[in-house]
Design a protein around this motif. Sequence first.
Motif, PDB file in Angstrom:
ATOM      1  N   ARG A  63       0.837  -1.210   0.000  1.00 14.22           N
ATOM      2  CA  ARG A  63       0.000   0.000   0.000  1.00 14.22           C
ATOM      3  C   ARG A  63       0.871   1.259   0.000  1.00 14.22           C
ATOM      4  NH1 ARG A  63      -4.477   0.341   4.604  1.00 14.22           N
ATOM      5  NH2 ARG A  63      -2.695   1.099   5.810  1.00 14.22           N
ATOM      6  N   LYS A 162      -2.705   7.065   1.201  1.00  6.09           N
ATOM      7  CA  LYS A 162      -2.402   7.326   2.613  1.00  6.09           C
ATOM      8  C   LYS A 162      -1.376   8.449   2.668  1.00  6.09           C
ATOM      9  CE  LYS A 162      -1.989   4.741   6.902  1.00  6.09           C
ATOM     10  NZ  LYS A 162      -3.167   5.290   7.562  1.00  6.09           N
ATOM     11  N   TYR A 166      -3.431  14.624   7.012  1.00  2.97           N
ATOM     12  CA  TYR A 166      -4.505  14.070   7.849  1.00  2.97           C
ATOM     13  C   TYR A 166      -5.190  15.146   8.694  1.00  2.97           C
ATOM     14  CZ  TYR A 166      -4.802   9.055   7.053  1.00  2.97           C
ATOM     15  OH  TYR A 166      -5.072   7.824   6.506  1.00  2.97           O
ATOM     16  N   THR A 222      -5.863  -2.923   5.490  1.00  2.00           N
ATOM     17  CA  THR A 222      -5.175  -4.216   5.669  1.00  2.00           C
ATOM     18  C   THR A 222      -5.858  -5.041   6.762  1.00  2.00           C
ATOM     19  OG1 THR A 222      -3.628  -3.339   7.313  1.00  2.00           O
ATOM     20  CG2 THR A 222      -2.965  -3.174   5.010  1.00  2.00           C
ATOM     21  N   THR A 223      -6.370  -4.390   7.789  1.00  4.93           N
ATOM     22  CA  THR A 223      -7.014  -5.110   8.895  1.00  4.93           C
ATOM     23  C   THR A 223      -8.311  -5.760   8.408  1.00  4.93           C
ATOM     24  OG1 THR A 223      -6.159  -3.338  10.276  1.00  4.93           O
ATOM     25  CG2 THR A 223      -7.693  -4.865  11.312  1.00  4.93           C
ATOM     26  N   SER A 259      -5.115  -0.949  12.069  1.00  2.77           N
ATOM     27  CA  SER A 259      -3.925  -1.717  12.415  1.00  2.77           C
ATOM     28  C   SER A 259      -3.553  -1.687  13.891  1.00  2.77           C
ATOM     29  CB  SER A 259      -2.735  -1.185  11.621  1.00  2.77           C
ATOM     30  OG  SER A 259      -2.924  -1.474  10.264  1.00  2.77           O
TER      31      SER A 259
HETATM   32  N1  PLP Z   1      -8.990   4.192   6.390  1.00  6.20           N
HETATM   33  C1  PLP Z   1      -8.202   5.218   6.756  1.00  6.20           C
HETATM   34  C2  PLP Z   1      -8.528   6.594   6.287  1.00  6.20           C
HETATM   35  C3  PLP Z   1      -7.082   4.996   7.578  1.00  6.20           C
HETATM   36  O1  PLP Z   1      -6.291   6.013   7.934  1.00  6.20           O
HETATM   37  C4  PLP Z   1      -6.817   3.680   8.026  1.00  6.20           C
HETATM   38  C5  PLP Z   1      -5.656   3.385   8.877  1.00  6.20           C
HETATM   39  O2  PLP Z   1      -4.984   4.242   9.380  1.00  6.20           O
HETATM   40  C6  PLP Z   1      -7.665   2.650   7.638  1.00  6.20           C
HETATM   41  C7  PLP Z   1      -8.742   2.933   6.805  1.00  6.20           C
HETATM   42  C8  PLP Z   1      -7.439   1.239   8.107  1.00  6.20           C
HETATM   43  O3  PLP Z   1      -6.294   0.696   7.492  1.00  6.20           O
HETATM   44  P1  PLP Z   1      -5.451  -0.455   8.160  1.00  6.20           P
HETATM   45  O4  PLP Z   1      -6.419  -1.517   8.560  1.00  6.20           O
HETATM   46  O5  PLP Z   1      -4.537  -0.921   7.097  1.00  6.20           O
HETATM   47  O6  PLP Z   1      -4.760   0.133   9.343  1.00  6.20           O
END
Ligand code: PLP
Length: 293
Positions: A63, A162, A166, A222-223, A259
Amino acid sequence: MTVQHLLLVVPGAPGAAAHLVEADAQHPQLSVLDVAATRGDGIFETLSTGRGHAQALQAHLDRFARSARMLDLPAPDLAVWGDAVLALAQRLDDHDEAWVKIVLSRGIETPGVAALPTGWAYGTVSPDFRRERTEGVDVVLLDRGLRSDVSATSPWLLAGAKTLSYAVNRAAVREAQRRGADDVVFVSSDGLLLEGPTSSLVIRRGDELATPPDALGILPGTTQVDLFAAADQWGLRTVVEPLTPDDLRAADAAWLVSSVRHAAPLRTVDGAPLPVDAPLSAAMNGFLRARTA
Ligand code: PLP
């Protein structure tokens, strides 16, 4: 938060590999001219580690590379970034739950000179999320102000990348707090459920888990992917499809998954109670904590 361990990821000369340099997390390392600081122009990943293992490492690295492509950043050398994560995970191996963040910025802008990217990775111990994982969180639905086809119509808005920008995600959480809640589920301007500011949304309807598709301009979680891959051990089917606020209000249970916090059940949505599925929440969090890759 005290950062315990920091590594700088130094880009190589053209054609040469990047390398890692130990640095002191208690001292400033970043130039005030770096566009990470001045424009939020860069990307990051946060992943959990436990007892020396990095969880979903390959998915996070993939990612990271995807975000770099979306921002036209130089492709990160994933072998070096993976080494940085594992080195930090090792240093935190006394802990059941820790996290590592990797950051790549476009670097220092100098007129007429191509910026050299800046990279770094740091890690520390995770906060205690037992309350959120068991009692749940109160969420509000907030309009993100973007249509669900934003990725196709306006890729320059970087929906689903990402990025370091933020500030909006944090402002949304402050708005939730003003409304007496803990967290947010964003809704597209045309009425589809999206994601949380730092998490993916998963709902349970009977024996089915559902989540919205990445094509709506949300971050591929990813989770969520790991949970869906494990769902049949809990007797659950999975579906990825557009969902509406009514689907959430009618759900048998719902979670924001990510995560580091892992699976936080939703106990209210805009003040209306939602059932908390305590056994499934415990099973999900046990599974997520136990991952060794
Ligand atoms: N969506 C957003 C906007 C995020 O910032 C995050 C994680 O920080 C996620 C979804 C979940 O992603 P992950 O499960 O890979 O942490």
